[in-house]
Design an enzyme around this catalytic site. Structure first.
Site, PDB file in Angstrom:
ATOM      1  N   LYS A   1       0.837  -1.213   0.000  1.00 14.47           N
ATOM      2  CA  LYS A   1       0.000   0.000   0.000  1.00 14.47           C
ATOM      3  C   LYS A   1       0.867   1.256   0.000  1.00 14.47           C
ATOM      4  O   LYS A   1       0.633   2.163  -0.798  1.00 14.47           O
ATOM      5  CB  LYS A   1      -0.927   0.023   1.227  1.00 14.47           C
ATOM      6  CG  LYS A   1      -1.890  -1.150   1.287  1.00 14.47           C
ATOM      7  CD  LYS A   1      -2.802  -1.065   2.494  1.00 14.47           C
ATOM      8  CE  LYS A   1      -2.094  -1.105   3.835  1.00 14.47           C
ATOM      9  NZ  LYS A   1      -1.382  -2.369   4.140  1.00 14.47           N
TER      10      LYS A   1
ATOM     11  N   ARG B   1      -9.998   0.571   8.345  1.00 15.22           N
ATOM     12  CA  ARG B   1      -9.647  -0.829   8.560  1.00 15.22           C
ATOM     13  C   ARG B   1     -10.803  -1.598   9.174  1.00 15.22           C
ATOM     14  O   ARG B   1     -10.709  -2.819   9.292  1.00 15.22           O
ATOM     15  CB  ARG B   1      -8.448  -0.918   9.518  1.00 15.22           C
ATOM     16  CG  ARG B   1      -7.093  -0.898   8.812  1.00 15.22           C
ATOM     17  CD  ARG B   1      -6.023  -0.795   9.895  1.00 15.22           C
ATOM     18  NE  ARG B   1      -4.804  -1.466   9.582  1.00 15.22           N
ATOM     19  CZ  ARG B   1      -3.720  -0.862   9.101  1.00 15.22           C
ATOM     20  NH1 ARG B   1      -3.747   0.411   8.793  1.00 15.22           N
ATOM     21  NH2 ARG B   1      -2.618  -1.541   8.896  1.00 15.22           N
TER      22      ARG B   1
ATOM     23  N   ARG C   1      11.340  -5.479   5.494  1.00 15.23           N
ATOM     24  CA  ARG C   1      11.071  -4.061   5.196  1.00 15.23           C
ATOM     25  C   ARG C   1      11.943  -3.154   6.062  1.00 15.23           C
ATOM     26  O   ARG C   1      12.115  -3.389   7.252  1.00 15.23           O
ATOM     27  CB  ARG C   1       9.595  -3.744   5.476  1.00 15.23           C
ATOM     28  CG  ARG C   1       9.331  -2.229   5.470  1.00 15.23           C
ATOM     29  CD  ARG C   1       7.890  -1.890   5.323  1.00 15.23           C
ATOM     30  NE  ARG C   1       7.048  -2.426   6.387  1.00 15.23           N
ATOM     31  CZ  ARG C   1       5.710  -2.339   6.370  1.00 15.23           C
ATOM     32  NH1 ARG C   1       5.089  -1.746   5.361  1.00 15.23           N
ATOM     33  NH2 ARG C   1       5.008  -2.852   7.362  1.00 15.23           N
TER      34      ARG C   1
ATOM     35  N   ARG D   1      10.739  -1.171  11.827  1.00 11.94           N
ATOM     36  CA  ARG D   1       9.557  -1.015  12.662  1.00 11.94           C
ATOM     37  C   ARG D   1       9.439  -2.150  13.683  1.00 11.94           C
ATOM     38  O   ARG D   1       9.637  -3.307  13.351  1.00 11.94           O
ATOM     39  CB  ARG D   1       8.304  -0.990  11.788  1.00 11.94           C
ATOM     40  CG  ARG D   1       8.139   0.328  11.075  1.00 11.94           C
ATOM     41  CD  ARG D   1       7.100   0.272   9.987  1.00 11.94           C
ATOM     42  NE  ARG D   1       5.842  -0.334  10.405  1.00 11.94           N
ATOM     43  CZ  ARG D   1       4.749  -0.320   9.662  1.00 11.94           C
ATOM     44  NH1 ARG D   1       4.761   0.280   8.467  1.00 11.94           N
ATOM     45  NH2 ARG D   1       3.648  -0.890  10.078  1.00 11.94           N
TER      46      ARG D   1
ATOM     47  N   ARG E   1      -0.415  -9.337  13.298  1.00 11.79           N
ATOM     48  CA  ARG E   1      -0.966  -8.293  12.422  1.00 11.79           C
ATOM     49  C   ARG E   1      -1.730  -8.903  11.265  1.00 11.79           C
ATOM     50  O   ARG E   1      -2.772  -8.398  10.865  1.00 11.79           O
ATOM     51  CB  ARG E   1       0.162  -7.418  11.876  1.00 11.79           C
ATOM     52  CG  ARG E   1       0.633  -6.442  12.902  1.00 11.79           C
ATOM     53  CD  ARG E   1       1.950  -5.872  12.529  1.00 11.79           C
ATOM     54  NE  ARG E   1       1.842  -4.951  11.432  1.00 11.79           N
ATOM     55  CZ  ARG E   1       2.820  -4.717  10.562  1.00 11.79           C
ATOM     56  NH1 ARG E   1       3.957  -5.379  10.652  1.00 11.79           N
ATOM     57  NH2 ARG E   1       2.668  -3.826   9.624  1.00 11.79           N
TER      58      ARG E   1
HETATM   59  P1  ADP Z   1       0.993  -1.555   7.350  1.00  8.69           P
HETATM   60  O1  ADP Z   1       1.621  -0.553   6.395  1.00  8.69           O
HETATM   61  O2  ADP Z   1       1.959  -2.602   7.741  1.00  8.69           O
HETATM   62  O3  ADP Z   1      -0.316  -2.083   6.817  1.00  8.69           O
HETATM   63  P2  ADP Z   1       0.361   0.718   8.957  1.00  8.69           P
HETATM   64  O4  ADP Z   1       1.602   1.496   8.849  1.00  8.69           O
HETATM   65  O5  ADP Z   1      -0.784   1.147   8.099  1.00  8.69           O
HETATM   66  O6  ADP Z   1       0.673  -0.817   8.716  1.00  8.69           O
HETATM   67  O7  ADP Z   1      -0.148   0.701  10.467  1.00  8.69           O
HETATM   68  C1  ADP Z   1       0.717   0.411  11.535  1.00  8.69           C
HETATM   69  C2  ADP Z   1      -0.084   0.236  12.831  1.00  8.69           C
HETATM   70  O8  ADP Z   1      -0.768   1.459  13.137  1.00  8.69           O
HETATM   71  C3  ADP Z   1      -1.202  -0.809  12.777  1.00  8.69           C
HETATM   72  O9  ADP Z   1      -0.707  -2.104  13.033  1.00  8.69           O
HETATM   73  C4  ADP Z   1      -2.125  -0.304  13.896  1.00  8.69           C
HETATM   74  O10 ADP Z   1      -1.597  -0.583  15.177  1.00  8.69           O
HETATM   75  C5  ADP Z   1      -2.061   1.207  13.692  1.00  8.69           C
HETATM   76  N1  ADP Z   1      -3.090   1.664  12.723  1.00  8.69           N
HETATM   77  C6  ADP Z   1      -2.849   2.252  11.508  1.00  8.69           C
HETATM   78  N2  ADP Z   1      -3.988   2.532  10.882  1.00  8.69           N
HETATM   79  C7  ADP Z   1      -4.995   2.113  11.699  1.00  8.69           C
HETATM   80  C8  ADP Z   1      -6.417   2.108  11.606  1.00  8.69           C
HETATM   81  N3  ADP Z   1      -7.049   2.594  10.522  1.00  8.69           N
HETATM   82  N4  ADP Z   1      -7.128   1.580  12.637  1.00  8.69           N
HETATM   83  C9  ADP Z   1      -6.535   1.103  13.725  1.00  8.69           C
HETATM   84  N5  ADP Z   1      -5.195   1.060  13.891  1.00  8.69           N
HETATM   85  C10 ADP Z   1      -4.418   1.562  12.887  1.00  8.69           C
HETATM   86  P1  ADP Z   2       2.176  -1.876   3.172  1.00 10.28           P
HETATM   87  O1  ADP Z   2       2.132  -0.361   3.206  1.00 10.28           O
HETATM   88  O2  ADP Z   2       0.971  -2.470   2.503  1.00 10.28           O
HETATM   89  O3  ADP Z   2       2.432  -2.488   4.507  1.00 10.28           O
HETATM   90  P2  ADP Z   2       4.790  -1.538   1.823  1.00 10.28           P
HETATM   91  O4  ADP Z   2       4.527  -0.701   0.624  1.00 10.28           O
HETATM   92  O5  ADP Z   2       5.422  -0.885   2.999  1.00 10.28           O
HETATM   93  O6  ADP Z   2       3.406  -2.306   2.260  1.00 10.28           O
HETATM   94  O7  ADP Z   2       5.668  -2.806   1.353  1.00 10.28           O
HETATM   95  C1  ADP Z   2       6.074  -3.832   2.281  1.00 10.28           C
HETATM   96  C2  ADP Z   2       7.438  -4.352   1.870  1.00 10.28           C
HETATM   97  O8  ADP Z   2       7.342  -5.047   0.610  1.00 10.28           O
HETATM   98  C3  ADP Z   2       8.520  -3.288   1.672  1.00 10.28           C
HETATM   99  O9  ADP Z   2       9.749  -3.831   2.077  1.00 10.28           O
HETATM  100  C4  ADP Z   2       8.494  -3.017   0.171  1.00 10.28           C
HETATM  101  O10 ADP Z   2       9.772  -2.577  -0.303  1.00 10.28           O
HETATM  102  C5  ADP Z   2       8.164  -4.400  -0.374  1.00 10.28           C
HETATM  103  N1  ADP Z   2       7.349  -4.343  -1.611  1.00 10.28           N
HETATM  104  C6  ADP Z   2       6.296  -3.511  -1.882  1.00 10.28           C
HETATM  105  N2  ADP Z   2       5.780  -3.759  -3.115  1.00 10.28           N
HETATM  106  C7  ADP Z   2       6.507  -4.790  -3.610  1.00 10.28           C
HETATM  107  C8  ADP Z   2       6.469  -5.533  -4.842  1.00 10.28           C
HETATM  108  N3  ADP Z   2       5.561  -5.261  -5.807  1.00 10.28           N
HETATM  109  N4  ADP Z   2       7.364  -6.521  -5.003  1.00 10.28           N
HETATM  110  C9  ADP Z   2       8.289  -6.806  -4.050  1.00 10.28           C
HETATM  111  N5  ADP Z   2       8.378  -6.152  -2.876  1.00 10.28           N
HETATM  112  C10 ADP Z   2       7.510  -5.156  -2.643  1.00 10.28           C
END
Ligand code: ADP
Ligand code: ADP
Length: 213
Positions: free
Chosen positions: A13, A87, A127, A153, A164
């Site tokens: 994302k 979410r 990551r 992280r 998660r």
């Molecule tokens: P990821 O990129 O791995 O999907 P995020 O960076 O979006 O995770 O979120 C990290 C953490 O922040 C989540 O695991 C949760 O604890 C909190 N968080 C983020 N967005 C939300 C939301 N919309 N509702 C509840 N908790 C959230």
């Molecule tokens: P999210 O916000 O959904 O948690 P991220 O964009 O932070 O996901 O991506 C999670 C991890 O996967 C990062 O280390 C990123 O560099 C890697 N990643 C993201 N998109 C791709 C892809 N298309 N192929 C391989 N690795 C990816």
């Protein structure tokens, strides 16, 4: 243009949000980034900090207020992309109410990035993000340059990753049908190079002829 990116942690994302926001000239709003900024600034309540670090979801009211304040800032006038919000169904309902109160704004599309669980675990554990720029790296697929100041992280450690992914599965059971019924949900295969995934998203959205709307 109001876009939502949904998908499990590690689906890409954040990576896609950056590419799409550049393309459409709209800001990226990530609740995760906002919460981590509050954590760094020391303004995040301790009970929320503990939930975040262990991989759980914060209560809805903790994130809805953040979105309400952020979406009325001047740079959101032409639209925005939400990454990681909503979410839960109560968050989605709160978003609808919020947009309605902002002069009847509407969501254009909800993009769901699909990635199998085994690949998600592998993406999350490797990551790393640049502390200054927020640039997202992967130790194997997209390695950071030497000397980069990296953040690992707390919730990307193997102990938190499983929880998660479970939390996401429990929550989407209801969130995806919510948008499916409104005919807003588009499923996109998130496996492949980031640029390939972006092309799939653009073809679902209908490509703009230039960088703007
Ligand atoms: P990821 O990129 O791995 O999907 P995020 O960076 O979006 O995770 O979120 C990290 C953490 O922040 C989540 O695991 C949760 O604890 C909190 N968080 C983020 N967005 C939300 C939301 N919309 N509702 C509840 N908790 C959230
Ligand atoms: P999210 O916000 O959904 O948690 P991220 O964009 O932070 O996901 O991506 C999670 C991890 O996967 C990062 O280390 C990123 O560099 C890697 N990643 C993201 N998109 C791709 C892809 N298309 N192929 C391989 N690795 C990816």
């Amino acid at each position: 243009m109001i876009l939502l990116l949904v998908g499990p942690p590690g689906a890409g994302k954040g990576t896609q949000a950056k590419l799409l926001c550049e393309r459409y000239g709209i800001p990226q709003i990530s609740t995760g980034d906002m919460l981590r900024a509050a954590k760094r600034a020391g303004t995040l309540e301790k009970r929320y900090l503990d939930i975040m670090d262990s991989g759980g979801l914060l209560p809805d009211e903790a994130v809805i207020g953040l979105i309400a304040r952020r979406t009325v800032e001047p740079d959101c006038g032409r639209g925005f992309l939400l990454d990681g919000f909503p979410r839960t169904v109560p968050q989605a309902e709160a978003l609808d109410q919020l947009l309605a109160s902002q002069g009847g704004r509407r969501i254009d599309a909800v993009i769901q990035l699909d990635v199998p669980r085994s690949l998600l675990e592998e993406r999350l554990i490797h990551r790393r993000t640049d502390k200054g720029s927020g640039q997202i790296y992967h130790l194997v697929y997209n390695p950071p340059p030497p000397g980069a100041e990296l953040e690992h992280r707390a919730d990307d450690r193997p102990e938190a990753v499983g929880m998660r992914l479970d939390a996401y599965e429990a929550m989407t059971a209801a969130l995806l049908p919510f948008y499916e019924e409104k005919k807003l949900l588009h499923r996109v295969d998130g496996v492949g190079k980031p640029e390939e995934v972006t092309q799939r998203v653009l073809s679902v959205l209908g490509r703009p002829s230039s960088g703007g709307e």
